[in-house]
Scaffold this motif. Structure first.
Motif, PDB file in Angstrom:
ATOM      1  N   GLU A  56      22.921  33.387  11.480  1.00  8.94           N
ATOM      2  CA  GLU A  56      24.195  32.808  12.511  1.00  8.94           C
ATOM      3  C   GLU A  56      25.314  34.320  12.576  1.00  8.94           C
ATOM      4  N   GLN A  57      25.693  34.780  11.417  1.00 12.20           N
ATOM      5  CA  GLN A  57      26.541  35.798  11.677  1.00 12.20           C
ATOM      6  C   GLN A  57      24.965  37.514  12.801  1.00 12.20           C
ATOM      7  N   VAL A  61      27.487  42.592  15.543  1.00 10.36           N
ATOM      8  CA  VAL A  61      28.837  42.628  14.067  1.00 10.36           C
ATOM      9  C   VAL A  61      29.548  43.650  15.529  1.00 10.36           C
ATOM     10  N   ILE A  62      30.476  43.808  14.658  1.00 12.67           N
ATOM     11  CA  ILE A  62      31.325  45.241  14.785  1.00 12.67           C
ATOM     12  C   ILE A  62      31.768  45.910  13.521  1.00 12.67           C
ATOM     13  N   THR A  63      32.459  47.189  14.222  1.00 14.28           N
ATOM     14  CA  THR A  63      32.823  48.023  12.956  1.00 14.28           C
ATOM     15  C   THR A  63      34.019  48.902  13.849  1.00 14.28           C
ATOM     16  N   VAL A  94      38.806  41.969  18.168  1.00 17.63           N
ATOM     17  CA  VAL A  94      37.703  41.732  18.552  1.00 17.63           C
ATOM     18  C   VAL A  94      36.878  40.518  17.370  1.00 17.63           C
ATOM     19  N   SER A  95      36.498  41.316  16.666  1.00 14.87           N
ATOM     20  CA  SER A  95      35.374  39.991  15.236  1.00 14.87           C
ATOM     21  C   SER A  95      36.365  39.385  15.498  1.00 14.87           C
ATOM     22  N   VAL A  96      37.473  38.780  15.569  1.00 14.46           N
ATOM     23  CA  VAL A  96      38.241  37.709  15.092  1.00 14.46           C
ATOM     24  C   VAL A  96      38.178  36.866  16.421  1.00 14.46           C
ATOM     25  N   ARG A 130      32.830  38.161  15.189  1.00 11.84           N
ATOM     26  CA  ARG A 130      31.236  39.097  14.887  1.00 11.84           C
ATOM     27  C   ARG A 130      32.037  39.514  13.655  1.00 11.84           C
ATOM     28  N   GLU A 131      31.098  39.493  12.963  1.00  6.30           N
ATOM     29  CA  GLU A 131      31.159  40.178  11.129  1.00  6.30           C
ATOM     30  C   GLU A 131      31.365  41.535  11.428  1.00  6.30           C
ATOM     31  N   PHE A 132      32.684  41.502  10.792  1.00  2.00           N
ATOM     32  CA  PHE A 132      32.909  42.708  10.934  1.00  2.00           C
ATOM     33  C   PHE A 132      33.256  43.473   9.056  1.00  2.00           C
ATOM     34  N   ILE A 133      31.881  44.749   9.739  1.00  2.00           N
ATOM     35  CA  ILE A 133      31.153  45.666   8.625  1.00  2.00           C
ATOM     36  C   ILE A 133      32.521  46.409   8.059  1.00  2.00           C
ATOM     37  N   GLU A 134      32.684  46.596   6.925  1.00  2.00           N
ATOM     38  CA  GLU A 134      33.369  47.392   5.907  1.00  2.00           C
ATOM     39  C   GLU A 134      32.897  48.722   5.680  1.00  2.00           C
TER      40      GLU A 134
END
Length: 401
Positions: free
Chosen positions: A65-66, A71-73, A134-136, A140-144
């Motif tokens: 699903e993710q 994704v976004i960072t 944007v991730s919210v 999108r999964e935020f990549i730290e």
């Protein structure tokens, strides 16, 4: 929870997907500092830095699903490229938010790995804030970049590789947010608590050093450093706790010595690193770490250098070593005078790197001409010889820096 087994699994997860970088022994720097110096060559890594390790490990943990949502960072440098590379490998749509001030070369690098670049804000903090929103909005999964245990485990694989290749007394690691040194120190201390782990920051971006001293997370006071790869506003809460527990010390170095270390690596070992990658060697030049008689591993964390900055660093380093000299003249505008100056320069064994003649300079008296010579010369003794020859000619000059 981060564990040694998790780092071992991370090593298996990235095997064959990125490079296992070499450990290079340097005779030059070993002799210079009276110790055994080894370099862990993460500047040879995929995307040009260690960041691809943590990014690849993080992507290996994403659910179907993710991955579907993307994704976004936020990043202005190596993390952006690492995420874009990992996203391309796993077939995941990736958005990378970068400050509007990001150099075009870095934007192009991210795009070359398939990342969609969004330029937003005038600083990393503004770009980060927008990326989180944007991730919210887009789920999108935020990549730290560093404050994530999977990412830290990925960086910890460097520690595993070091131990496979050598038994060091000291490992020296650049510190930004702390993900790299957290992973390396955890991996190494899990196997041998006697190995010293020392972190190095720019004195202009010393958030981790200040935080360790205060016993709580505090920000740095300036971000005006050439070592942008280790210039973060705050360490992560996860990395801060790991550094407190597993790192034996944190030192800071000047930008001048970071630049000089970068130059010496290029000159003596033909190895190109970015400023943050040279921070560990800079600590040896500043005598901040007792390495005499020890087996020392220095992590060269990345090689993505701005070439305009590199040219300036080379120029300044040659000046520091008295191999580059700039001479300014206001000479009577008579035939043959410039030839005498050029002959004096040539007689000293110097090469004219650049020459400028400006008869329209407003500070030059009427009937005179302004000359500026940039000269490549062997050493200080030749400089003294040249200046003596110029003094005998009787023409006034000024050394400018």
């Amino acid at each position: 929870m981060l564990s040694y087994d998790r780092i071992v699994r991370a090593g298996n997860e990235i095997k064959g997907k990125i490079h296992r970088t070499p450990l290079f022994h340097s005779t030059t720097f070993s002799n210079m500092f009276s110790c055994d110096v080894y370099f862990k060559m993460e500047n040879f890594q995929k995307t040009g830095s260690f960041k691809s390790r943590g990014a690849m490990v993080k992507f290996s943990t994403l659910t179907a699903e993710q991955k579907k949502n993307g994704v976004i960072t936020a990043s202005a440098g190596n993390h952006a490229q690492g995420v874009a590379f990992a996203a391309s490998y796993y077939g995941v749509d990736a958005k990378i938010v970068m400050p509007e001030t990001t150099p075009p070369a870095k934007v192009n690098a991210v795009q070359s790995y398939g990342g969609t670049v969004i330029l937003k804000g005038n600083s990393y903090d503004e770009a980060h804030e927008y990326a989180v929103q944007v991730s919210v909005d887009e789920k999108r999964e935020f990549i730290e970049a560093y404050n994530d245990e999977d990412v830290i485990a990925g960086q910890g694989t460097i520690g595993l590789e070091i131990l496979e290749d050598v038994k060091p007394d000291i490992v020296i690691v650049p510190i930004g947010g702390g993900g790299l040194i957290s992973g390396i120190s955890f991996a190494i201390k899990s196997k041998n608590k006697d190995i010293k782990i020392i972190g190095v920051e720019s004195e202009k971006a010393n958030a981790m050093e200040l935080s360790i001293k205060e016993g709580k997370i505090v920000p740095y006071t300036s971000n005006d450093t050439i070592a942008d790869g280790i210039a973060v506003k705050y360490p992560g809460n996860i990395t801060f706790e790991l550094v407190k527990k597993y790192v034996d010390g944190v030192v800071t170095v000047s930008d001048e010595n970071i630049a000089y270390a970068l130059f010496k690596l290029l000159e003596r070992e033909k190895v190109l690193v970015e400023p943050s990658g040279a921070a560990g060697l800079a600590a040896l030049f500043e005598n901040k770490i007792d390495v005499k008689g020890k087996k020392v591993v220095i992590v060269l964390s990345g090689g993505n250098v701005n070439f305009l900055l590199l040219s300036n660093i080379i120029y300044r380093a040659l000046e520091m070593e008295n191999k580059l000299l700039r001479l300014e003249f206001n000479l009577p505008d008579h035939p043959g005078i410039m030839e005498k100056i050029v002959n004096a320069i040539s007689s000293s064994g110097a090469n004219i790197y650049h020459a400028e003649v400006d008869n329209l300079n407003k500070d030059t008296p009427i009937g005179y001409q302004y000359l500026l010579f940039t000269i490549n010369i062997l050493d200080k003794s030749r400089i003294d010889e040249l200046l003596g020859s110029l003094d005998k000619l009787g023409y006034k000059y000024r050394i400018i820096g």
